[in-house]
Scaffold this active site. Structure first.
Site, short mmCIF file in Angstrom:
data_model
loop_
_atom_site.label_atom_id
_atom_site.label_comp_id
_atom_site.label_asym_id
_atom_site.label_seq_id
_atom_site.Cartn_x
_atom_site.Cartn_y
_atom_site.Cartn_z
N TYR A 117 0.86 -1.19 0.00
CA TYR A 117 0.00 0.00 0.00
C TYR A 117 0.91 1.25 0.00
O TYR A 117 1.90 1.31 0.73
CB TYR A 117 -0.88 -0.05 1.24
CG TYR A 117 -1.84 1.10 1.35
CD1 TYR A 117 -2.92 1.20 0.49
CD2 TYR A 117 -1.66 2.09 2.31
CE1 TYR A 117 -3.80 2.26 0.58
CE2 TYR A 117 -2.54 3.16 2.40
CZ TYR A 117 -3.61 3.23 1.53
OH TYR A 117 -4.47 4.28 1.62
N ASP A 189 -0.40 -7.78 6.34
CA ASP A 189 -1.54 -6.88 6.14
C ASP A 189 -2.59 -7.66 5.36
O ASP A 189 -2.40 -7.98 4.19
CB ASP A 189 -1.07 -5.63 5.37
CG ASP A 189 -2.18 -4.61 5.14
OD1 ASP A 189 -3.36 -5.03 5.04
OD2 ASP A 189 -1.88 -3.41 5.03
N LYS A 214 -11.91 -0.58 4.73
CA LYS A 214 -12.21 -1.21 3.45
C LYS A 214 -13.30 -2.27 3.61
O LYS A 214 -14.41 -1.94 3.95
CB LYS A 214 -10.92 -1.80 2.86
CG LYS A 214 -9.72 -0.85 2.94
CD LYS A 214 -9.84 0.34 2.02
CE LYS A 214 -8.74 1.37 2.22
NZ LYS A 214 -7.38 0.86 2.19
C1 LIG Z 1 -6.16 1.29 2.74
C2 LIG Z 1 -5.06 0.39 3.15
C3 LIG Z 1 -4.23 0.71 4.23
C4 LIG Z 1 -4.39 1.98 5.02
O1 LIG Z 1 -5.64 2.02 5.63
P1 LIG Z 1 -6.38 3.43 5.98
O2 LIG Z 1 -7.58 2.97 6.72
O3 LIG Z 1 -6.68 4.09 4.66
O4 LIG Z 1 -5.42 4.22 6.79
C5 LIG Z 1 -3.23 -0.18 4.57
N1 LIG Z 1 -3.04 -1.33 3.88
C6 LIG Z 1 -3.82 -1.65 2.82
C7 LIG Z 1 -3.56 -2.92 2.10
C8 LIG Z 1 -4.86 -0.81 2.42
O5 LIG Z 1 -5.61 -1.13 1.37
#
Ligand SMILES: *Cc1c(COP(=O)(O)O)cnc(C)c1O
Length: 402
Positions: A117, A189, A214
């Site tokens: 990301y 992640d 998300k």
């Molecule tokens: C969006 C995202 C983040 C960061 O998350 P936020 O809620 O926007 O701070 C981190 N890792 C991945 C894979 C993401 O898609």
């Protein structure tokens, strides 16, 4: 002055009506979680407060340190990830920050996937080096590349379950084995796959991270993150750091996300089904140069994705059209019902164009090397009707061809 003041009764009544009093009690209970925006909690006595701080009694004190809505949400995600004691933060990046700042110190080294990301990459390139923490990026689909990047100082490996936007899948099994063998922490992640498709801690990771913003929350109206570890020492360090750095989540966002989470399984299954159909539909369209979907047998990591993610290809589909930026502009303009927005995991299908958003900071050469041309799109597939989505994209791709 006598006790009987000159203040009229009406004024005193009005003032008393505004005092802090307990919320009405009820012998029946609310079926949905209440929102608790209170920043501060009143204790009975100093001894009672001691009991709370020393962990002898359960209670809240000050919401930066924890509040009921964050806890309710964290316990649900804990259950899904098969862990206890995870914490919710004010964003996904807050969770990434809690991990790095809680677990690393100056002179430590990180090895990370080379397609993380964007903000996680910037954390590694712009923020951590200022604090004396260096990172090396390597291709996580090849565990030997990760191994070659390890140094004596490496304390942590960070990978994402599915890379953005080419949807590559790391060799998670081999990397977990490597991390164990070399005594390095492995952080995963899991935002793109969710615990319905992959449970990182069961698979050998030490730390799991989510952007709840998300898929888990799912409605693009709450920004939150989550981080958990099974080792209580790691968890304590990350939680302490999150509280001190002020990474705490808002009760209202937690409440919205908890509500969203209740339908997560239905949403995710539907979105994955839709994505599989949409990927096949896109692959048949004239003008589409290639489709990237881990659930399709022509994806470079198809076998690995199927084995790791219980046969689920996920809700993300990427594709590429001919014709560069001009074609990309025509495509977006011809799809007014598909929000052109750089996020993912919403109930609605959204379209993103990495060269103008998530990957705009890269040089054109680096983008080209990653396979991200000006005609590259990423679709976060939602829960609409698959045939209708396919029809909308068919029209958009036709318009792109001019
Ligand atoms: C969006 C995202 C983040 C960061 O998350 P936020 O809620 O926007 O701070 C981190 N890792 C991945 C894979 C993401 O898609």
């Amino acid at each position: 002055m006598s006790g009987a003041s000159d203040t009229p009764n009406s004024t005193r009544d009005a003032a008393n009506a505004l005092r802090r009093t307990a919320f009405p009690a009820s012998s029946s209970r609310a079926v949905s979680s209440p929102i608790m925006p209170s920043v501060v909690y009143a204790s009975a006595t100093p001894d009672a407060l001691d009991d709370q701080y020393e962990g002898r009694a359960k209670g809240f004190t000050y919401s930066r340190e924890g509040h009921p809505n964050a806890e309710a949400l964290a316990r649900r995600i804990d259950m899904m990830e098969g862990v206890e004691g995870g914490i919710v933060t004010g964003s996904g990046m807050g969770a990434v920050t809690a991990m790095f700042m809680g677990l690393l110190k100056a002179s430590d080294h990180v090895v990370a996937g080379n397609q993380l990301y964007g903000r996680s990459l910037r954390m590694l390139s712009d923020q951590l080096p200022r604090l004396g923490i260096e990172a090396t990026l390597a291709d996580p689909t090849d565990a030997s590349a990760i191994e070659a990047a390890l140094t004596d100082q490496t304390r942590l490996i960070l990978v994402e379950t599915v890379s953005n936007p080419t949807l590559r899948v790391p060799d998670l099994e081999a990397i977990a084995e490597l991390a164990r063998r070399r005594g390095v922490l492995l952080a995963v992640d899991n935002t793109f796959t969710t615990p319905l498709a992959y449970r990182a801690l069961d698979a050998g990771a030490d730390i799991v991270i989510h952007s709840i913003t998300k898929l888990l929350s799912g409605h693009s109206d709450a920004m939150l993150g989550y981080v958990a570890a099974r080792d209580p020492e790691l968890m304590r360090a990350m939680e302490e750091t999150a509280v001190t750095l002020g990474l705490t989540a808002s009760p209202f966002d937690c409440w919205l996300a908890e509500r969203g989470l209740l339908t997560f399984e239905l949403r995710y299954r539907r979105a994955c089904e839709n994505a599989a159909k949409l990927a096949d539909c896109l692959a048949d369209l004239p003008g589409v140069r290639r489709v990237l979907y881990p659930g399709r047998s022509d994806h470079p990591d198809h076998q690995r994705a199927m084995a790791l993610f219980g046969g689920q290809g996920g809700n993300m589909v990427s594709f590429e059209v001919e014709g560069g930026r001009a074609a990309a502009n025509r495509l977006v303009a011809a799809a007014p019902d598909l929000p052109f927005a750089p996020t993912l995991g919403d109930v609605a299908t959204t379209l993103s164009h990495p060269p103008s958003s998530s990957h705009r900071a890269l040089t054109a050469e680096r983008r080209e090397a990653l396979g991200i041309s000006e005609g590259f799109f990423r679709v976060s597939v939602g829960i609409e009707e698959a045939d209708q989505l396919c029809e909308e994209l068919r029209r958009a791709v036709a318009a792109a061809a001019g």
